[in-house]
Write a protein that holds these residues in place. Structure first.
Motif, PDB file in Angstrom:
ATOM      1  N   GLY A  52       0.834  -1.038   0.188  1.00 39.30           N
ATOM      2  CA  GLY A  52       0.096  -0.083  -0.058  1.00 39.30           C
ATOM      3  C   GLY A  52       0.755   1.371   0.093  1.00 39.30           C
ATOM      4  N   LEU A  53       2.100   1.090   0.017  1.00 38.76           N
ATOM      5  CA  LEU A  53       3.005   2.243  -0.095  1.00 38.76           C
ATOM      6  C   LEU A  53       3.390   2.604  -1.462  1.00 38.76           C
ATOM      7  N   GLN A  54       3.858   4.119  -1.465  1.00 42.44           N
ATOM      8  CA  GLN A  54       4.307   4.455  -2.931  1.00 42.44           C
ATOM      9  C   GLN A  54       5.625   3.410  -3.053  1.00 42.44           C
ATOM     10  N   SER A  55       5.932   3.119  -4.197  1.00 43.61           N
ATOM     11  CA  SER A  55       7.329   2.514  -4.525  1.00 43.61           C
ATOM     12  C   SER A  55       8.393   3.294  -4.054  1.00 43.61           C
ATOM     13  N   THR A  56       8.394   4.631  -3.758  1.00 49.51           N
ATOM     14  CA  THR A  56       9.469   5.275  -3.555  1.00 49.51           C
ATOM     15  C   THR A  56       9.510   5.357  -2.146  1.00 49.51           C
ATOM     16  N   ALA A  57       8.714   4.717  -1.205  1.00 51.96           N
ATOM     17  CA  ALA A  57       8.859   4.950   0.193  1.00 51.96           C
ATOM     18  C   ALA A  57      10.030   4.323   0.656  1.00 51.96           C
ATOM     19  N   LEU A  58      10.743   4.933   1.426  1.00 57.11           N
ATOM     20  CA  LEU A  58      12.093   4.280   2.015  1.00 57.11           C
ATOM     21  C   LEU A  58      11.629   3.655   3.173  1.00 57.11           C
ATOM     22  N   GLY A  59      10.571   4.119   4.118  1.00 58.90           N
ATOM     23  CA  GLY A  59      10.656   3.431   5.290  1.00 58.90           C
ATOM     24  C   GLY A  59       9.166   3.159   5.514  1.00 58.90           C
ATOM     25  N   ASP A  60       8.670   2.286   6.258  1.00 57.39           N
ATOM     26  CA  ASP A  60       7.395   1.930   6.472  1.00 57.39           C
ATOM     27  C   ASP A  60       6.679   2.408   8.078  1.00 57.39           C
ATOM     28  N   CYS A  61       8.026   2.703   8.811  1.00 61.01           N
ATOM     29  CA  CYS A  61       7.421   2.863  10.103  1.00 61.01           C
ATOM     30  C   CYS A  61       6.135   3.926  10.133  1.00 61.01           C
ATOM     31  N   PHE A  62       6.021   4.751   9.225  1.00 59.50           N
ATOM     32  CA  PHE A  62       5.051   5.940   9.463  1.00 59.50           C
ATOM     33  C   PHE A  62       3.706   5.165   9.002  1.00 59.50           C
ATOM     34  N   SER A  63       3.678   4.102   8.485  1.00 56.57           N
ATOM     35  CA  SER A  63       2.280   3.587   8.133  1.00 56.57           C
ATOM     36  C   SER A  63       2.363   2.015   8.395  1.00 56.57           C
ATOM     37  N   ASP A  64       3.094   1.640   9.599  1.00 53.86           N
ATOM     38  CA  ASP A  64       3.074   0.168   9.794  1.00 53.86           C
ATOM     39  C   ASP A  64       1.786  -0.604   9.872  1.00 53.86           C
ATOM     40  N   ILE A  65       0.655   0.180  10.583  1.00 57.59           N
ATOM     41  CA  ILE A  65      -0.656  -0.641  10.653  1.00 57.59           C
ATOM     42  C   ILE A  65      -1.200  -0.907   9.234  1.00 57.59           C
ATOM     43  N   GLU A  66      -0.951   0.286   8.392  1.00 53.37           N
ATOM     44  CA  GLU A  66      -1.835   0.040   7.321  1.00 53.37           C
ATOM     45  C   GLU A  66      -0.952  -1.134   6.279  1.00 53.37           C
ATOM     46  N   VAL A  67       0.326  -0.931   6.559  1.00 53.24           N
ATOM     47  CA  VAL A  67       1.293  -2.035   5.771  1.00 53.24           C
ATOM     48  C   VAL A  67       1.118  -3.368   6.072  1.00 53.24           C
TER      49      VAL A  67
END
Length: 600
Positions: A322-337
């Motif tokens: 669900g992140l953009q391909s350019t997202a370098l980290g997932d900690c800002f959206s961990d629940i959604e990920v």
């Protein structure tokens, strides 16, 4: 466990690097391990499912957490979520602004957070290299690249095991790499963290994603040939990151993203930046082009290996985040990920692929007969002790005596108490429906034993009557169960009744650290059983953790070891509630005690 879980070939888990996107990765690995546990009918850890675990960058961190530190996925997930904010901060806008200004993000904060986590795990100064692991313990390697002033564009492999190639140690020669250094050398991205200096040697190291090794699967195949030259690699799970949309899947070898192609991704980056400057836009464009190159190189490795005749079955998993391909980290959206990854795992095509690869990962350990007992064993024991354990609940309850020891300490109040009760309901109903042996329940604090239970009504009554309170005297409860059983064995040696004594399975359901000395009780019981010549499989104990108390898992693990033989097995919390199906899997997945000794 080669002859049980690994009967024919070796298995590899390869984890891509590049962005710091570990949430979906751990969700997928956890699902694979859970389904492998279900199929094998024994609770497994990631390091038991794979023979070799390797990774680059963020994948290297996860490889070390799961393989070298031997954490379950839930614990590794918690560690990851504490480390990622230390690297990226808590504001995505601040992160991108700092990054596009060409500043390292939070090197010191990340180092300090990693030190704190390793200290809690008891690995603060531990060496990355360990003695030759058994077949039950995966070997681990991570990649790293030399940086200036000795930059040679050379990628090295840091191993948790002795190298099979002479003079192949990573410079500086003779350096004893710690777990801390291995993590930092593998994750020090040119974007995020300063390269890791090693001592006073002048050597510095950073992640190998920029060196063309974002996907370390090719390196893993070469390493497997060295480690097991006479064995086949039959199954490889290659886990990709969130980059696949950046490069065409059929792009030619020399493909490079053009600036105009990169521009369409730049706006997605700059939306989180306050008042972006033209210079920041240029940095963002260069970043997109770099990520596209990483994605392309990773897929080229996969395409080459797909046609490799040596390779058995290669499974390339690219979970949707669900992140953009350019997202370098997932900690800002961990629940959604996490939710997106779980949703992806529910897709029928994904389910089919996971089910197929799990079949290749494990085989039924219950079909293995335990080894014969020592020659000094008393004759006339129950012949069940020499047979494979039952593979269905009806036969298990009919042939075994099952005693549950329930933690009724104060920490079990509420959800844990209800979870334990509900898990036992189906077992009791099964005993009633099939007329099998009853189950017994004793508690740590309450001295009233609930014996010969059949039917869920009795379970509800017991858990309504007994109220959790007090401490966690696990040793005292074990002694109350073990002593009379061993006395019973001693009295009937040499009589016809000795052959009718059922194998005893003790299942301890607990959420916390023991407040007394269960290890002493276990040592005494093992010594008595051995001295009196009783069959090693006469008694088996499984310590099952309920909940995710960080101190409980290591405390239960300490109950295992050579001084208690193989009588005890532990089942750590793996992120899954103690449902009736999981409890049944634990019961059927238990091993004969003397089988544990040859499989551990």
């Amino acid at each position: 466990m080669k002859d049980a879980l690994h009967p024919k070939y070796r298995r590899i888990l390869s984890l891509d690097g590049g962005p710091f996107n570990g949430v979906a990765c751990l969700v997928v690995i956890n699902r694979i391990v859970q389904e492998a546990s279900t199929r094998a009918r024994i609770e497994l850890m990631p390091y038991q499912v794979f023979d070799l675990i390797c990774g680059t960058s963020c994948g290297a961190l996860i490889a070390i957490l799961l393989g070298r530190l031997r954490l379950d996925c839930a614990t590794a997930y918690a560690v990851y979520l504490r480390l990622a904010p230390a690297l990226f901060g808590i504001s995505e806008s601040e992160f991108w602004t700092t990054l596009l200004q060409r500043s390292k993000v939070k090197t010191n904060e990340f180092h300090a957070a990693l030190d704190a986590e390793l200290e809690v795990l008891g690995a603060g100064t531990a060496s990355f290299l360990e003695e030759e692991p058994t077949d039950r313990q995966a070997r681990v390697f991570v990649t790293t690249t030399e940086d200036a002033p000795h930059f040679t564009n050379r990628t090295h492999i840091l191993r948790s095991y002795p190298s099979s190639v002479e003079n192949e140690s990573v410079p500086p020669r003779g350096h004893d790499w710690s777990i801390r250094e291995a993590i930092l050398a593998a994750t020090a991205s040119k974007l995020f963290v300063e390269p890791l200096p090693v001592g006073d040697s002048g050597f510095r190291f950073r992640d190998a994603a920029t060196g063309g090794f974002a996907n370390p699967t090719g390196l893993a195949m070469e390493e497997a040939k060295r480690l097991w030259p006479k064995e086949d690699v039959g199954l490889v799970v290659s886990l990709g990151t969130n980059l696949s949309d950046l490069a065409p899947k059929d792009a030619p070898l020399q493909w490079r993203m053009k600036p105009q192609e990169a521009n369409r991704f730049v706006s997605g980056i700059l939306k989180d930046v306050h008042a972006p400057t033209p210079a920041m836009r240029n940095v963002a464009r260069d970043l997109v082009k770099w990520l596209a190159g990483v994605a392309h190189e990773a897929e080229l490795v996969h395409r080459r290996l797909e046609t490799d005749a040596f390779l058995g079955k290669l499974y390339r998993l690219r979970p949707v985040t669900g992140l953009q391909s350019t997202a370098l980290g997932d900690c800002f959206s961990d629940i959604e990920v996490r939710d997106k990854a779980e949703e992806w795992l529910q897709d029928p095509e994904t389910q089919g692929m996971v089910a197929t690869l799990v079949k290749g990962l494990v085989e039924d350990v219950q079909q293995l007969a335990p080894p014969p007992p020592p020659s000094t064993t008393n004759p006339g024991y129950n012949p069940l002790l020499d047979l494979p354990r039952p593979d269905n609940l009806e036969d298990y309850l009919r042939k075994y005596r099952v005693i549950f020891i329930i933690d009724d300490s104060s920490s079990m109040k509420g959800a844990y108490w209800e979870e334990t009760r509900d898990a036992l309901l189906d077992i009791a109903e099964h005993a009633l429906a099939y007329g099998t042996n009853t189950i017994d329940i004793v508690f740590l604090n309450n001295k009233t034993a609930a014996l010969r239970i059949q039917g869920s009504g009795k379970i509800v009554e017991i858990f309504t009557t007994v109220a959790p309170r007090g401490r966690t005297p696990t040793g005292n409860a074990l002694e109350r169960v073990l002593t009379p059983h061993i006395d019973h064995l001693n009295r009937l040696v040499g009589t016809e009744g000795y052959s009718k004594i059922e194998p005893l399975d003790i299942i301890v359901l607990t959420d916390g650290v023991p407040s007394d000395d269960p290890k002493g009780v276990l040592v005494k019981a093992v010594n008595t059983l051995k001295d009196q010549g009783h069959h090693p499989n006469a008694v088996g104990i499984q310590m099952v953790q309920i909940g995710n108390d960080a101190d409980a898992a290591p405390a239960l693990k300490k109950l295992m070891g050579q001084d208690v033989g193989s009588i005890v097995d532990t089942v750590p919390y793996n992120g899954e509630l103690l449902t009736p199906s999981r409890l049944e899997r634990i019961l059927l997945g238990g091993l004969h005690p003397n089988m544990r000794s040859i499989l551990s």
